[in-house]
Design a protein around this motif. Structure first.
Motif, PDB file in Angstrom:
ATOM      1  N   LEU A   1      41.498   4.762   6.260  1.00 12.93           N
ATOM      2  CA  LEU A   1      42.230   3.679   5.592  1.00 12.93           C
ATOM      3  C   LEU A   1      43.436   4.236   4.832  1.00 12.93           C
ATOM      4  O   LEU A   1      44.533   3.670   4.878  1.00 12.93           O
ATOM      5  N   THR A   2      43.241   5.368   4.179  1.00 14.51           N
ATOM      6  CA  THR A   2      44.344   5.987   3.437  1.00 14.51           C
ATOM      7  C   THR A   2      45.480   6.370   4.388  1.00 14.51           C
ATOM      8  O   THR A   2      46.654   6.117   4.101  1.00 14.51           O
ATOM      9  N   MET A   3      45.122   6.984   5.521  1.00 14.11           N
ATOM     10  CA  MET A   3      46.146   7.417   6.481  1.00 14.11           C
ATOM     11  C   MET A   3      46.883   6.214   7.078  1.00 14.11           C
ATOM     12  O   MET A   3      48.112   6.214   7.179  1.00 14.11           O
ATOM     13  N   GLY A   4      46.143   5.192   7.445  1.00 12.10           N
ATOM     14  CA  GLY A   4      46.753   3.997   8.036  1.00 12.10           C
ATOM     15  C   GLY A   4      47.678   3.291   7.063  1.00 12.10           C
ATOM     16  O   GLY A   4      48.775   2.842   7.433  1.00 12.10           O
TER      17      GLY A   4
ATOM     18  N   LEU B   1      53.355  10.052  18.661  1.00 13.51           N
ATOM     19  CA  LEU B   1      52.571  10.992  17.840  1.00 13.51           C
ATOM     20  C   LEU B   1      51.616  10.221  16.928  1.00 13.51           C
ATOM     21  O   LEU B   1      50.481  10.641  16.699  1.00 13.51           O
ATOM     22  N   ALA B   2      52.099   9.092  16.420  1.00 15.16           N
ATOM     23  CA  ALA B   2      51.257   8.277  15.524  1.00 15.16           C
ATOM     24  C   ALA B   2      50.043   7.749  16.283  1.00 15.16           C
ATOM     25  O   ALA B   2      48.913   7.756  15.758  1.00 15.16           O
TER      26      ALA B   2
ATOM     27  N   LEU C   1      48.935  16.103  12.542  1.00 10.11           N
ATOM     28  CA  LEU C   1      49.939  15.125  12.977  1.00 10.11           C
ATOM     29  C   LEU C   1      50.343  14.212  11.816  1.00 10.11           C
ATOM     30  O   LEU C   1      51.513  13.857  11.666  1.00 10.11           O
ATOM     31  N   PHE C   2      49.358  13.855  11.003  1.00  4.42           N
ATOM     32  CA  PHE C   2      49.639  13.003   9.843  1.00  4.42           C
ATOM     33  C   PHE C   2      50.647  13.696   8.922  1.00  4.42           C
ATOM     34  O   PHE C   2      51.606  13.071   8.449  1.00  4.42           O
ATOM     35  N   ILE C   3      50.452  14.987   8.708  1.00  4.06           N
ATOM     36  CA  ILE C   3      51.368  15.744   7.836  1.00  4.06           C
ATOM     37  C   ILE C   3      52.765  15.806   8.465  1.00  4.06           C
ATOM     38  O   ILE C   3      53.771  15.554   7.798  1.00  4.06           O
ATOM     39  N   VAL C   4      52.802  16.095   9.768  1.00  3.56           N
ATOM     40  CA  VAL C   4      54.096  16.171  10.473  1.00  3.56           C
ATOM     41  C   VAL C   4      54.838  14.834  10.357  1.00  3.56           C
ATOM     42  O   VAL C   4      56.038  14.783  10.091  1.00  3.56           O
TER      43      VAL C   4
END
Lengths: 154, 135
Positions: free
Chosen positions: B57-60, B80-81, B121-124
């Motif tokens: 949920l945090t990432m989304g 990538l997302a 990927l989230f960081i990128v």
């Protein structure tokens, strides 16, 4: 910020403090009681983190009703009530079951468990339809306007 | 709300429900020990509660809410997302399948690698979006 979000966040803050106090107390033998560690984790992860997620998402996610009140925000308030009844009952009944195997505590534990699941269901009912793309929101708003217009013409 | 965010947020709600149901069964088994076999699901409860619900949920939400790039108005590479969403959820499902013995216990390594890949990927995707456009 709507009242429901404020209530969720403030309640979450109380659980945050309570959970950390419990975590601290669990380090002292003379303050320990049975069932303390799972209670600490659940007050932290459900009472604080999940509760603040519920409150902030009901406020920040698109499509919320601007109208205040229990009826207008029915699923949100039901989420709040059932989640917190569940947590408080757990906080009381779980340690109590270790001290006294009375059937009252067992019933309260079952009510607590069902109440928290109900809260999860109510939250999904509230939030699921609000997770939309811009296009979906536009179409929904258009439909609403058309329905309103048709109603006024009648 | 962009597609990866919608998928992640909806998936996180389903994981939350699963986590709550398993948690409720474990809680009830504390007073009804005849159902103590549900304790085998404790690791699933933790996996779906932490990775499936809170982290997802945090990432989304971050993908949706962090500032977009000024020039392109985009949120970065959309493929990538989607790969991030797929890797995170595949990782969680592999771990769950491993916990309930559908897959061999060593499959958890693959699950964790996929989760790690999703976080990378989230960081990128978000590193350059954590900015202030005030000069």
């Amino acid at each position: 910020m709507p009242r429901i979000a404020r209530v969720f966040i403030k309640t979450g803050l109380i659980y945050f403090l309570a959970s950390l106090l419990l975590g601290l107390a669990s380090e002292f033998n003379w303050l320990q009681f049975p069932g303390m560690v799972p209670l600490f984790w659940h007050l932290l992860m459900v009472g604080w983190i999940t509760q603040i997620i519920f409150g902030v998402s009901m406020w920040m996610f698109p499509g919320r009703t601007r109208e205040e009140g229990f009826k207008a925000q029915l699923w949100g308030w039901l989420t709040y009530i059932f989640l917190n009844v569940g947590l408080v009952l757990r906080g009381i009944a779980e340690p109590a079951t270790y001290l006294d195997e009375g059937s009252l505590w067992s019933v309260l534990i079952v009510i607590s468990a069902i109440s928290q699941v109900a809260a999860a269901v109510f939250y999904i009912i509230e939030l699921w339809p609000r997770i939309q793309s811009k296009e979906q929101r536009r179409r929904q708003r258009k439909k609403k306007r058309e329905r309103k217009k048709a109603k006024n013409e009648k | 709300m962009p597609t990866p965010s919608r998928w992640m947020i909806k998936a996180s709600m389903l994981y939350m429900l699963i986590g709550f149901v398993i948690g409720a069964m474990i809680l009830i088994s504390k007073v009804y020990p005849e159902y103590s076999s549900v304790w085998n699901l404790l690791t699933v409860h933790i996996e779906v509660g932490i990775f499936g619900w809170i982290i997802q949920l945090t990432m989304g939400t971050a993908y949706w809410i962090l500032p977009r790039f000024l020039k392109t108005k985009s949120r970065g590479n959309a493929k990538l997302a989607l790969a991030m969403v797929g890797m995170l959820n595949l990782g969680i499902l592999i771990n769950v399948a491993s916990y309930v013995s559908i897959l061999h216990s060593s499959a958890i390594i693959l699950g964790r690698v996929l989760e790690l890949g999703a976080v990378a990927l989230f960081i990128v995707l978000h590193w350059n979006r954590a900015v202030s456009y005030n000069t």
